[in-house]
Design a protein around this motif. Structure first.
Motif, short mmCIF file in Angstrom:
data_model
loop_
_atom_site.label_atom_id
_atom_site.label_comp_id
_atom_site.label_asym_id
_atom_site.label_seq_id
_atom_site.Cartn_x
_atom_site.Cartn_y
_atom_site.Cartn_z
N ARG A 178 3.84 -10.62 -26.86
CA ARG A 178 4.22 -11.92 -27.36
C ARG A 178 4.93 -12.75 -26.10
N LEU A 179 4.61 -14.12 -25.94
CA LEU A 179 5.55 -14.78 -24.99
C LEU A 179 7.00 -14.66 -25.10
N GLN A 180 7.95 -14.58 -24.14
CA GLN A 180 9.30 -14.30 -24.20
C GLN A 180 9.96 -15.56 -23.84
N HIS A 181 10.99 -15.70 -24.63
CA HIS A 181 11.92 -16.96 -24.53
C HIS A 181 12.46 -16.85 -23.20
N PRO A 182 12.50 -17.95 -22.20
CA PRO A 182 13.09 -17.73 -20.77
C PRO A 182 14.51 -17.56 -20.74
N ASP A 183 15.32 -17.90 -21.99
CA ASP A 183 16.88 -17.53 -21.97
C ASP A 183 17.13 -15.88 -22.35
N PHE A 184 16.11 -15.41 -22.84
CA PHE A 184 16.37 -14.13 -23.24
C PHE A 184 15.59 -13.10 -22.67
N ILE A 185 14.63 -13.24 -21.76
CA ILE A 185 13.63 -12.40 -21.20
C ILE A 185 14.25 -11.32 -20.36
N GLU A 186 15.42 -11.40 -19.62
CA GLU A 186 16.00 -10.43 -18.96
C GLU A 186 16.82 -9.50 -19.74
N ASP A 187 17.38 -10.07 -20.91
CA ASP A 187 17.94 -9.21 -21.84
C ASP A 187 16.92 -8.38 -22.52
N ASN A 188 15.81 -8.64 -22.90
CA ASN A 188 14.82 -7.95 -23.50
C ASN A 188 13.99 -7.01 -22.63
N VAL A 189 14.12 -7.09 -21.45
CA VAL A 189 13.47 -6.55 -20.46
C VAL A 189 14.15 -5.30 -19.67
N ASP A 241 8.94 -8.29 -10.70
CA ASP A 241 9.30 -9.54 -11.06
C ASP A 241 8.68 -9.83 -12.57
N LEU A 242 9.28 -10.91 -13.22
CA LEU A 242 9.16 -11.17 -14.48
C LEU A 242 8.41 -12.69 -14.77
N SER A 243 7.90 -12.90 -15.94
CA SER A 243 7.49 -14.18 -16.28
C SER A 243 7.77 -14.02 -17.75
N ARG A 267 -0.20 -18.52 -15.02
CA ARG A 267 -0.01 -19.42 -16.51
C ARG A 267 1.49 -19.40 -16.48
N HIS A 268 2.45 -18.67 -16.08
CA HIS A 268 3.93 -18.71 -16.39
C HIS A 268 4.63 -18.27 -14.91
N GLY A 269 5.54 -19.17 -14.63
CA GLY A 269 6.32 -18.96 -13.45
C GLY A 269 6.90 -17.45 -13.35
N ARG A 270 6.95 -16.88 -12.33
CA ARG A 270 7.52 -15.49 -12.26
C ARG A 270 8.75 -15.65 -11.30
N PHE A 271 9.69 -14.75 -11.54
CA PHE A 271 11.07 -14.58 -10.76
C PHE A 271 11.36 -13.16 -10.76
N THR A 272 12.38 -13.09 -9.64
CA THR A 272 12.75 -11.45 -9.58
C THR A 272 14.00 -11.53 -10.33
N PRO A 273 13.91 -10.56 -11.32
CA PRO A 273 15.39 -10.28 -12.27
C PRO A 273 16.43 -10.12 -11.38
N LYS A 274 17.87 -10.42 -11.92
CA LYS A 274 19.07 -10.04 -11.25
C LYS A 274 19.28 -8.68 -11.29
N ASN A 275 18.98 -7.89 -12.38
CA ASN A 275 19.10 -6.53 -12.27
C ASN A 275 17.61 -5.97 -12.55
N PRO A 276 17.05 -5.12 -11.74
CA PRO A 276 15.67 -4.77 -11.73
C PRO A 276 15.57 -3.63 -12.58
N ARG A 277 16.57 -2.86 -12.92
CA ARG A 277 16.50 -1.62 -13.46
C ARG A 277 16.09 -1.97 -14.87
N ALA A 278 15.15 -0.81 -15.35
CA ALA A 278 14.53 -1.15 -16.74
C ALA A 278 14.39 0.49 -17.17
#
Length: 207
Positions: free
Chosen positions: A193-204, A148-150, A121-132
């Motif tokens: 909730r769906l995450q905004h693509p511009d902020f998803i890495e910062d939020n996760v 990975d993230l979407s 349903r939503h494109g996935r990508f690998t985050p630059k920093n995978p630690r969380a």
């Protein structure tokens, strides 16, 4: 939170069972009992006339409940019976509200039968920093790796001994969600909730 003076008529549980077919769901939410304290919950089956909740505080039969459920909004009723890990409650609603709930439940049931994973349903990508950081259902805060993230979810790697159960409410970074399935070496999470693509890495991500 102010409570309305008048209440819609609540059908007896036996009548509710006869009139409405329950469907299995997996929805997160929160609820408030008569003491006005709020608690997290998970709705596991539902009809337009009632629902069953996994809940940490059970209340008592006949007690009034106000619940806020993802996708469905505010619902109120009374505790009909207690379960081992929660309770079943009736839903007080007008005929129009019940029709709307029936349509929403049909949509949820069809989505579940299609079993579309988040990455379709939503494109996935690998985050630059995978630690969380991951907050487990028991409140434990642990380090994890985001595979990975979407906008709607993520795949997370954790040690097998810390693997949360399917349906569990977790928080990944600053983003709440629920475990939808186990994968090799971890699990998949669907965000509340769906995450905004511009902020998803910062939020996760970010440890």
């Amino acid at each position: 939170m102010a409570l309305p003076l008048s209440q819609p008529r609540i059908l007896p549980l036996a009548d509710e069972r006869r009139r409405h077919q329950r469907v299995k769901v997996n929805l997160l939410g929160r609820y408030m009992l008569s003491d006005r304290n709020e608690y997290p919950c998970q709705v596991v089956n539902m009809s337009p006339g009632g629902m069953a909740l996994v809940a940490p505080v059970l209340g008592r039969p006949g007690e009034r409940v106000i619940a806020y459920v993802d996708h469905l909004g505010r619902l109120e009723g009374q505790i009909a019976r207690l379960l081992d890990n929660g309770f079943a409650m009736t839903i007080s609603a007008t005929a129009r509200k019940r029709d709307k709930l029936a349509a929403q439940l049909t949509w949820l049931a069809n989505r579940q039968m299609l079993n579309l994973p988040e990455d379709r349903r939503h494109g996935r990508f690998t985050p630059k920093n995978p630690r969380a950081r991951l907050i487990l259902p028991n409140g434990q805060n642990i380090a994890c790796r985001v595979i990975d993230l979407s906008a709607s979810g993520a795949a997370v790697a954790v040690p097998s001994e810390l693997l949360p159960p399917v349906g569990a409410a977790i928080t990944l970074g600053k983003t709440p969600g629920r475990v939808v399935r186990h994968i090799e070496g971890g699990f998949a999470v669907e965000f509340s909730r769906l995450q905004h693509p511009d902020f998803i890495e910062d939020n996760v991500t970010g440890d």
